[in-house]
Write an enzyme that holds these catalytic residues in place. Structure first.
Site, short mmCIF file in Angstrom:
data_model
loop_
_atom_site.label_atom_id
_atom_site.label_comp_id
_atom_site.label_asym_id
_atom_site.label_seq_id
_atom_site.Cartn_x
_atom_site.Cartn_y
_atom_site.Cartn_z
N ASP A 453 1.14 -0.68 -0.02
CA ASP A 453 -0.15 0.11 0.31
C ASP A 453 1.10 1.11 0.28
O ASP A 453 2.52 1.17 0.60
CB ASP A 453 -0.94 -0.19 1.15
CG ASP A 453 -2.15 0.26 0.92
OD1 ASP A 453 -2.34 1.24 -0.26
OD2 ASP A 453 -3.21 0.30 2.11
N ASP A 519 -10.53 1.93 -4.24
CA ASP A 519 -11.23 1.53 -2.51
C ASP A 519 -12.41 1.81 -2.28
O ASP A 519 -13.11 1.44 -0.89
CB ASP A 519 -10.69 2.74 -1.79
CG ASP A 519 -8.85 2.57 -0.51
OD1 ASP A 519 -8.09 1.48 -1.68
OD2 ASP A 519 -8.30 3.02 -0.15
#
Length: 718
Positions: A453, A519
């Site tokens: 990430d 997301d």
């Protein structure tokens, strides 16, 4: 080298694309044609082509023909953005390069052209590389070396490709976190249409800058597009220069102040500028897909169904709860269990702990082994989340080494984001620290998958020790860290995540097996996000999850049939608390997982196509096998349409010579209300000629808004 009157014209052909390059004397090469295949051309044809395309001098212009090379030069009459921008203490600001070496080669099916050119007065040498891949995908790269005895300040090194006057519409994307890659179009006007990304990721940036004939669509209309394969700052531009109207697409790295300072002997190499063209955006995308799939490192094993625990548990890492989640995941057919953020020391929320990559013994007294062991017993493999490029000031690492945080160099940290800063991986202490910590965990545990990430923008990103901008150095260091971990652990798969799809470029994608596209798991938003992401990446590289009935990011509610039908067209995952679902939901979810596994060979190898319905309330996407004997399509009613029922829709990509058995898969309650006794073909199946399906079309069943029907097509013996 040839004298100035000599012209060398070369023709490269691959994958239905022609590139014609002309070089006059020792000038830099110019592209005369980049587009549809011109067929076999003799030398006399090429010479005539070049002669017929000389620019006529107009009134009130320079008395020298405008030459727009791969690296546009002001010294050749180009009044647009020069490809090379820089200076040597204010001098050598307008170099005029002369080719000293040229070569052509063929390797692995690709055609390569390389030119070396110098400007002795400016004391600069440039290397230009043009490569046409078997798929018809084009890529360009430049290198610049400082031959002088003083520093040359490079501000930009951007390559350019011409597009014809017919390319009068610009197609690009913008967006934000949770809503990436939203299409926008505009006219190709005189001047510069510039898109810069100064965040070192691209939620708001365009992944592809394209120019096409007005109204170009998925299935038709010539279109040309460029992409900068770089995970740092980038710049792309569509430029039309008057009075000639010459049009180019250009792009490269966006260098911050001082990042391009070349000491004597230093060389700068640009990122690859990737370029594709085609009749419609499906054809443009297919060249990217074919090229990526031909790479030896492209994933070849089936793309495993994974469960990511983030939206199921967030930071609440309780072993009993995770074990129960693993049990339910195995029951529905999950093949990989991914433990997300929250497993390491001090990480009970998003405010602390980044950088302390050690299992938190307060939560995991026996380490991760109880969870990993059970996951393996259930027949799944194990994945783990990291954010290696970030650091929490509230962490052991952050307190011990504040100088390892990227900062402008005046003792002031950039504004925090998610209570975190960026770790300067180009620092000689930070890099080995992170490498050792990650390597130790990948060695200790049987980790098959890493979710990598990158959750904040690189703002005021400088090296604390020098005070100099460091985005370029940080990007190279991140690549180096990933490359070293892959070399040490070659069986581990990696995913690129950056607040979702913020880092989707071919620089990072050459090092990972998966992109987390966004997301948001809202299935309706995902229709457009994944279609746009698919302009660059094939479905097997795009992570797509089935989330909870009520989206955690938009609060929309969708039934499982809609969520499942969208997610199976990527690399399927689940991000849902399966410990709280009903038995009926578990059975239906298992059916979607099984359906994905059944169609996975086609979905991850076939040609991706999109329909061009007259009503933009409908979206159609599908995957067709390369022999066109099999296909799966999703027809989505995005919202209520003006027509009800929606009428006939052409099914793209099929073989008009074949006949197809057409059936409806998993319609659930997607078929909307209609008068009883007037059932359509979807109550069973129908057999239709490919020519009918592609030209006349197929009557669609009436649908509720925000529902999808799946159409399966298989060839039927005549």
């Amino acid at each position: 080298m040839p004298d100035a009157s000599t012209a060398i014209v070369e023709h490269l052909r691959c994958g239905g694309v022609s590139v014609v390059v002309e070089r006059r004397g020792d000038e830099l090469p110019c592209v005369l044609h980049w587009g549809a295949d011109l067929g076999e051309l003799e030398e006399r044809d090429l010479a005539s082509f070049a002669a017929a395309n000389r620019t006529v001098l107009g009134s009130d212009t320079l008395d020298e023909e405008l030459r727009v090379s791969l690296l546009p030069e002001a010294s050749r009459g180009w009044f647009g953005r020069p490809g090379l921008r820089g200076h040597r203490d204010g001098r050598s600001f307008s170099p005029r390069f002369r080719v000293t070496e040229a070569r052509r080669a063929r390797a692995a099916g690709s055609e390569h052209l390389v030119w070396i050119a110098e400007d002795p007065a400016a004391a600069l040498r440039v290397r230009l590389t043009l490569e046409l891949a078997p798929s018809g995908l084009l890529r360009l790269q430049a290198g610049l070396q400082n031959l002088g005895s003083t520093t040359f300040t490079l501000e930009a090194l951007e390559l350019a490709l011409p597009v014809p006057p017919a390319a009068d519409e610009i197609l690009e994307h913008t967006g934000r976190h949770l809503l990436e890659r939203q299409e926008q179009r505009s006219r190709f006007q005189p001047g510069t249409h510039l898109r810069e990304s100064r965040r070192a990721r691209g939620h708001d940036a365009t992944m592809l800058l394209a120019a096409g004939v007005p109204g170009c669509s998925a299935r038709g209309g010539e279109v040309w597009g460029v992409h900068v394969g770089w995970s740092g700052n980038t710049s792309v531009a569509a430029e039309r220069v008057q009075p000639t109207g010459a049009r180019v697409l250009m792009g490269g790295e966006l260098l911050l102040a001082g990042e391009g300072a070349l000491a004597p002997g230093d060389e700068y190499t640009s990122p690859w500028l990737w370029a594709s063209c085609g009749d419609g955006t499906d054809a443009l995308a297919a060249r990217f897909h074919d090229h990526l799939r031909a790479r030896p490192e492209h994933p070849s094993s089936p793309r495993k169904v994974l469960l990511n625990v983030w939206e199921a548990v967030y930071f609440d890492h309780s072993l009993p709860r995770l074990l129960e989640l693993a049990e339910r995941a195995a029951e529905v057919g999950v093949e990989r269990f991914v433990l997300d953020d929250g497993w390491f020391e001090g990480r009970r929320d998003a405010t602390a702990g980044l950088g302390d990559w050690r299992v938190d013994r307060a939560v995991w007294p026996d380490g991760l082994w109880p969870l990993v062991t059970r996951i393996h017993e259930l027949g799944m493999d194990f994945g783990l989340w990291f954010e290696p490029e970030m650091v929490s000031p509230d962490s052991e690492l952050g307190r011990a080494h504040p100088e390892w945080m990227l900062q402008p160099g005046d003792g002031r940290l950039p504004a925090p984001s998610r209570s975190q800063q960026v770790l300067n991986l180009s620092d000689d202490g930070a890099f080995p620290h992170v490498l050792a910590a990650m390597d130790a965990l990948l060695t200790e545990y049987p980790i098959a998958y890493v979710k990598w990430d990158h959750n904040r923008d690189l703002a005021e990103a400088g090296d604390a020790s020098t005070g100099r901008a460091a985005v370029r150095a940080q990007t190279h260091a991140a690549y180096r860290l990933l490359d070293e971990l892959r070399a040490r652990h070659p069986t581990v798969e990696f995913e690129s995540c950056s607040g979702g799809g913020g880092r989707a470029d071919l620089g990072i994608m050459s090092r990972v097996e998966r992109l987390w596209a966004s997301d948001t798991i809202d299935a309706l938003e995902r229709v457009g996000i994944e279609a746009a992401t698919g302009l660059l990446l094939p479905p097997e590289l795009i992570g797509s999850h089935i989330g909870a009935a009520r989206s955690h990011t938009t609060s929309r509610t969708h039934d499982l049939a809609f969520r499942g039908a969208q997610a199976i067209f990527g690399h399927l995952g689940i991000e849902w608390d399966l410990t709280r679902i009903t038995d009926a939901e578990a059975r239906e979810l298992a059916e979607w997982v099984a359906l994905y596994k059944q169609w996975r060979p086609l979905l991850h190898s076939g040609r991706v196509v999109h329909g061009d319905p007259a009503d933009d309330a409908i979206a159609i996407r599908g995957v067709v096998s390369h022999d066109r004997t099999e296909a799966l399509f999703a027809v989505t009613q995005l919202r209520a349409g003006l027509s009800y029922p929606p009428g006939r829709l052409r099914i793209p990509g099929l073989d008009e010579r074949l006949r197809y058995r057409v059936g409806l898969l998993h319609p659930a309650d997607a078929v909307g209300p209609h008068k009883p006794g007037v059932d359509g073909w979807w109550r069973g199946e129908t057999i239709l000629a490919g020519s009918i399906l592609t030209t006349a079309g197929l009557q669609l069943p009436p649908q509720h808004p925000e529902h999808t029907v799946l159409l399966s097509l298989t060839s039927h013996p005549s």
